[in-house]
Design a protein around this motif. Sequence first.
Motif, PDB file in Angstrom:
ATOM      1  N   ASP A 125     -62.954  -8.539  29.881  1.00  0.00           N
ATOM      2  CA  ASP A 125     -63.818  -9.642  30.305  1.00  0.00           C
ATOM      3  C   ASP A 125     -63.062 -10.758  31.014  1.00  0.00           C
ATOM      4  O   ASP A 125     -63.635 -11.485  31.831  1.00  0.00           O
ATOM      5  N   GLY A 126     -61.772 -10.924  30.682  1.00  0.00           N
ATOM      6  CA  GLY A 126     -61.052 -12.023  31.305  1.00  0.00           C
ATOM      7  C   GLY A 126     -59.637 -12.167  30.794  1.00  0.00           C
ATOM      8  O   GLY A 126     -59.178 -11.417  29.933  1.00  0.00           O
ATOM      9  N   ILE A 127     -58.954 -13.163  31.341  1.00  0.00           N
ATOM     10  CA  ILE A 127     -57.575 -13.428  30.968  1.00  0.00           C
ATOM     11  C   ILE A 127     -57.328 -14.928  31.005  1.00  0.00           C
ATOM     12  O   ILE A 127     -57.868 -15.652  31.852  1.00  0.00           O
ATOM     13  N   ILE A 128     -56.506 -15.401  30.061  1.00  0.00           N
ATOM     14  CA  ILE A 128     -55.991 -16.763  30.114  1.00  0.00           C
ATOM     15  C   ILE A 128     -54.478 -16.666  30.050  1.00  0.00           C
ATOM     16  O   ILE A 128     -53.920 -15.941  29.227  1.00  0.00           O
ATOM     17  N   ALA A 129     -53.800 -17.362  30.949  1.00  0.00           N
ATOM     18  CA  ALA A 129     -52.346 -17.267  31.030  1.00  0.00           C
ATOM     19  C   ALA A 129     -51.762 -18.627  31.398  1.00  0.00           C
ATOM     20  O   ALA A 129     -52.478 -19.556  31.796  1.00  0.00           O
ATOM     21  N   TYR A 130     -50.454 -18.711  31.259  1.00  0.00           N
ATOM     22  CA  TYR A 130     -49.751 -19.935  31.615  1.00  0.00           C
ATOM     23  C   TYR A 130     -49.863 -20.198  33.112  1.00  0.00           C
ATOM     24  O   TYR A 130     -50.054 -21.320  33.556  1.00  0.00           O
ATOM     25  N   ASP A 131     -49.767 -19.109  33.926  1.00  0.00           N
ATOM     26  CA  ASP A 131     -49.899 -19.259  35.377  1.00  0.00           C
ATOM     27  C   ASP A 131     -50.029 -17.882  36.017  1.00  0.00           C
ATOM     28  O   ASP A 131     -49.901 -16.850  35.343  1.00  0.00           O
ATOM     29  N   TYR A 132     -50.269 -17.867  37.337  1.00  0.00           N
ATOM     30  CA  TYR A 132     -50.469 -16.636  38.099  1.00  0.00           C
ATOM     31  C   TYR A 132     -49.764 -16.756  39.445  1.00  0.00           C
ATOM     32  O   TYR A 132     -49.705 -17.840  40.033  1.00  0.00           O
ATOM     33  N   THR A 133     -49.263 -15.630  39.946  1.00  0.00           N
ATOM     34  CA  THR A 133     -48.792 -15.618  41.323  1.00  0.00           C
ATOM     35  C   THR A 133     -50.009 -15.503  42.241  1.00  0.00           C
ATOM     36  O   THR A 133     -51.089 -15.068  41.818  1.00  0.00           O
ATOM     37  N   ASP A 134     -49.849 -15.865  43.496  1.00  0.00           N
ATOM     38  CA  ASP A 134     -50.955 -15.766  44.447  1.00  0.00           C
ATOM     39  C   ASP A 134     -51.440 -14.326  44.603  1.00  0.00           C
ATOM     40  O   ASP A 134     -52.640 -14.064  44.704  1.00  0.00           O
ATOM     41  N   GLN A 135     -50.504 -13.378  44.613  1.00  0.00           N
ATOM     42  CA  GLN A 135     -50.881 -11.971  44.763  1.00  0.00           C
ATOM     43  C   GLN A 135     -51.681 -11.482  43.558  1.00  0.00           C
ATOM     44  O   GLN A 135     -52.657 -10.731  43.703  1.00  0.00           O
ATOM     45  N   ALA A 136     -51.286 -11.917  42.374  1.00  0.00           N
ATOM     46  CA  ALA A 136     -52.004 -11.512  41.164  1.00  0.00           C
ATOM     47  C   ALA A 136     -53.423 -12.070  41.168  1.00  0.00           C
ATOM     48  O   ALA A 136     -54.385 -11.362  40.817  1.00  0.00           O
ATOM     49  N   LEU A 137     -53.569 -13.335  41.562  1.00  0.00           N
ATOM     50  CA  LEU A 137     -54.901 -13.942  41.624  1.00  0.00           C
ATOM     51  C   LEU A 137     -55.802 -13.202  42.595  1.00  0.00           C
ATOM     52  O   LEU A 137     -56.983 -12.958  42.313  1.00  0.00           O
TER      53      LEU A 137
END
Length: 314
Positions: A125-137
């Motif tokens: 359903d989703g993810i919560i993380a400290y941060d994301y790279t642009d490619q991952a987003l």
Amino acid sequence: MKPSSVYTKNNKSLPFEILNGKPEYINLLDIHYAIHLVLEVKKQLNNDCCVSFKHNSPAGVSIINTLSIKEYNFYNSNKMELSSAASTLLSTRNIDPISSYGDIIGFSGIVDIEMANILKKYVSDGIIAYDYTDQALAILKIKNKGNYLIVKQQKIYSDIEFRDINKITLSQPTNNSVLDRELLKDLPENIQTDMILGYITLKYAQSCSVCFVYNNKIIGICSGQQNRLDCIKIAGDKAKLWFMKHQLYINLEKNIILVSDAVFSFVDTIDIASEYNVQYILQPGGSIRDNKIFAECIKQNIDMVLSKQRVFTH
């Protein structure tokens, strides 16, 4: 079902930023507990952590960034690149894939392209993380027909917890308890790490919970039961299945740890634990039968540590 609304008290800003998707009520609860769990693990153990959260309790937790031989061979045959983040996700999601179906992922580090490429294949359903790279987003934003919930943690509130139920508000101090490492000083370092991982995990599970910990992973967890015997049996069966999937035998393995969020009140809990080849137990203690329980542990060759703190999420 219509999306839920989320507000803060005292005009404070939200502790997270929704980058994509519209969370439902249970999603908001899961992302709250998931990120607190993994960030606390990272703070105490200095290692990134991943959790699969489902219906307000963890389904799998891992801080390891290497895979079993079986997992490695499968993904290597498909020529997939495996970063540390991706490996940790695979380790976590393969602990109890049935329970993790449709989960919320919590990750204490930065989600990279390799992790996103693996996550896009799961029903989640989703993810919560400290941060994301642009490619991952970019990869995650097209998951679930563009509705995948992506949340970035901004900060942690750590003083008082509130929960509104209809027209009443419940409050209690946030559980900021930390397992006293002095209690673990006579144990091997890897056992200390796993006990701390189990202790933190149960802080963010529903009350009346136990977990089996092995080699930097929570391989079996049961939460929300009305008695501790059922908890041990259910979590133990999950741990046994995990060993079987990895072509291991639970009765031959060493360093299996059982952690409980509240006291073991009866000797039969130790009898059941021994059936799953538990060698270490961490529990609060405080029962009038503590002496009998200790005696049974000695009889069953189990080392037991009393944390002296319950971690119920009441």
